[in-house]
Design a protein around this motif. Structure first.
Motif, short mmCIF file in Angstrom:
data_model
loop_
_atom_site.label_atom_id
_atom_site.label_comp_id
_atom_site.label_asym_id
_atom_site.label_seq_id
_atom_site.Cartn_x
_atom_site.Cartn_y
_atom_site.Cartn_z
N LEU A 1 0.81 -1.21 0.00
CA LEU A 1 0.00 0.00 0.00
C LEU A 1 0.85 1.27 0.00
O LEU A 1 0.52 2.25 -0.69
N TYR A 2 1.94 1.28 0.77
CA TYR A 2 2.69 2.52 0.99
C TYR A 2 4.03 2.58 0.25
O TYR A 2 4.54 3.67 0.01
N TRP A 3 4.59 1.42 -0.10
CA TRP A 3 5.84 1.38 -0.88
C TRP A 3 5.65 0.39 -2.02
O TRP A 3 6.34 -0.63 -2.10
N PRO A 4 4.69 0.66 -2.90
CA PRO A 4 4.36 -0.33 -3.95
C PRO A 4 5.56 -0.61 -4.84
O PRO A 4 6.38 0.25 -5.12
N GLY A 5 5.65 -1.86 -5.25
CA GLY A 5 6.73 -2.28 -6.13
C GLY A 5 7.92 -2.88 -5.40
O GLY A 5 8.77 -3.51 -6.03
N GLU A 6 7.97 -2.72 -4.10
CA GLU A 6 9.08 -3.31 -3.33
C GLU A 6 8.79 -4.80 -3.07
O GLU A 6 7.67 -5.21 -2.87
N ASP A 7 9.86 -5.58 -3.04
CA ASP A 7 9.72 -7.00 -2.69
C ASP A 7 9.54 -7.14 -1.19
O ASP A 7 10.10 -6.40 -0.39
N THR A 8 8.73 -8.14 -0.81
CA THR A 8 8.53 -8.43 0.62
C THR A 8 8.80 -9.90 0.89
O THR A 8 8.51 -10.38 1.95
#
Length: 318
Positions: free
Chosen positions: A311-318
């Motif tokens: 939601l807040y850092w879209p596109g980052e891997d988790t």
């Protein structure tokens, strides 16, 4: 704090503020949580208050809090094992987002912000806020915190922020959803609901009031903060048999949301816990509440890391 905002006061007299009588200050020495938060955990609901001599509180405020600075928030972040924060504009600052923006900028990219803006906010101001790290606005419907929440004005704001990809954060009492449901459904943005929609935990989790809330979330594009058991509880913070499982009456409501909507739940501390009158929670105990409501490792990863990052850092891997 950033030098940009602090230097503006110069040699001018600084305002003095007296806390609201009976105000409970935040817990200065929180315990170390027994539950280790996973790397990448995001606290999606916290605030900064002032400090009042640098960022004056709004004349129209409903309360005057203690100071709770960005540095103090980040110290708590590190103590609890949180990686990032979402800092929500506090009502005591009105629509002056300076303290919140300053804190987001001071985070070194480890925070996002939720603003309060008037309906005549300009596109240029919204772009400025976006560049600073703001990703949404909050609509507050609690009468003890705001004098009014005119729906026409709020609809104008929602239309203005939609092109930025922002969302609307909603704060309301569970019993009010029936009259607000249609308005919420008309908003052209994703919705994020504070504090489980503030259910009455004295009523059955399977009852009609909480059932209405679950159907509201079920429609899609709605996120829910599994937060603030200390604000919802009727039984209080006492843990039984020495176990760190306080706020047991809130657990069934939180579990129901996590079980039904694992990809749409978020978590937050609500530090520094404004307007509590009964007790001030130990933030370490709030962390230890998490595994009681998110019972599997997969649920906890989604709640704490994957969902808020998306939601807040879209596109980052988790």
């Amino acid at each position: 704090m950033s030098s940009e905002s602090s230097s503006e006061s110069g040699s001018e007299p600084r305002p003095e503020f007296t806390k609201t009588p009976g105000w409970l200050d935040w817990y200065e020495n929180p315990s170390r949580p027994a539950f280790a938060l996973p790397p990448g955990t995001v606290d999606t609901h916290c605030h900064v208050f002032g400090p009042g001599d640098v960022f004056p509180f709004a004349p129209e405020r409903k309360y005057t809090p203690c100071d709770a600075s960005a540095d103090q928030l980040f110290a708590l972040r590190d103590h609890l094992g949180v990686s990032r924060n979402v800092i929500v504009q506090a009502t005591c600052h009105g629509a002056d987002n300076s303290a919140m923006v300053d804190a987001v900028r001071a985070s070194g990219g480890r925070a996002r912000g939720i603003a309060t803006v008037p309906p005549d906010v300009t596109d240029a101001e919204l772009r400025r806020l976006h560049e600073a790290g703001v990703r949404g606005v909050r609509f507050n419907f609690l009468k003890r915190l705001v004098s009014s929440a005119p729906k026409d004005d709020l609809a104008v704001i929602a239309r203005k922020i939609a092109p930025l990809g922002w969302h609307v954060v909603l704060y309301f009492e569970g019993a009010e959803l029936a009259e607000l449901d249609t308005f919420f459904g008309s908003l052209p943005t994703p919705l994020v609901v504070d504090h489980l929609g503030r259910p009455d935990v004295g009523k059955p989790v399977g009852g009609p009031e909480f059932g209405r809330f679950l159907r509201f979330v079920e429609r899609g594009d709605v996120w829910v903060k599994v937060s603030c058991p200390e604000r919802l509880t009727l039984t209080g913070p006492a843990a039984l048999d020495g176990e760190r499982d306080a706020y047991r009456d809130v657990v069934p409501f939180a579990r129901e949301v996590v079980d039904e909507f694992p990809d749409s739940v978020l978590w937050g501390t609500d530090w520094p816990h404004p307007n509590l009158t009964d007790h001030m929670p130990d933030d370490g105990l709030l962390v230890d509440h998490v595994p009681h409501v998110a019972r599997t490792a997969e649920q906890r990863h989604k709640l704490l890391v994957a969902n808020p990052t998306r939601l807040y850092w879209p596109g980052e891997d988790t």
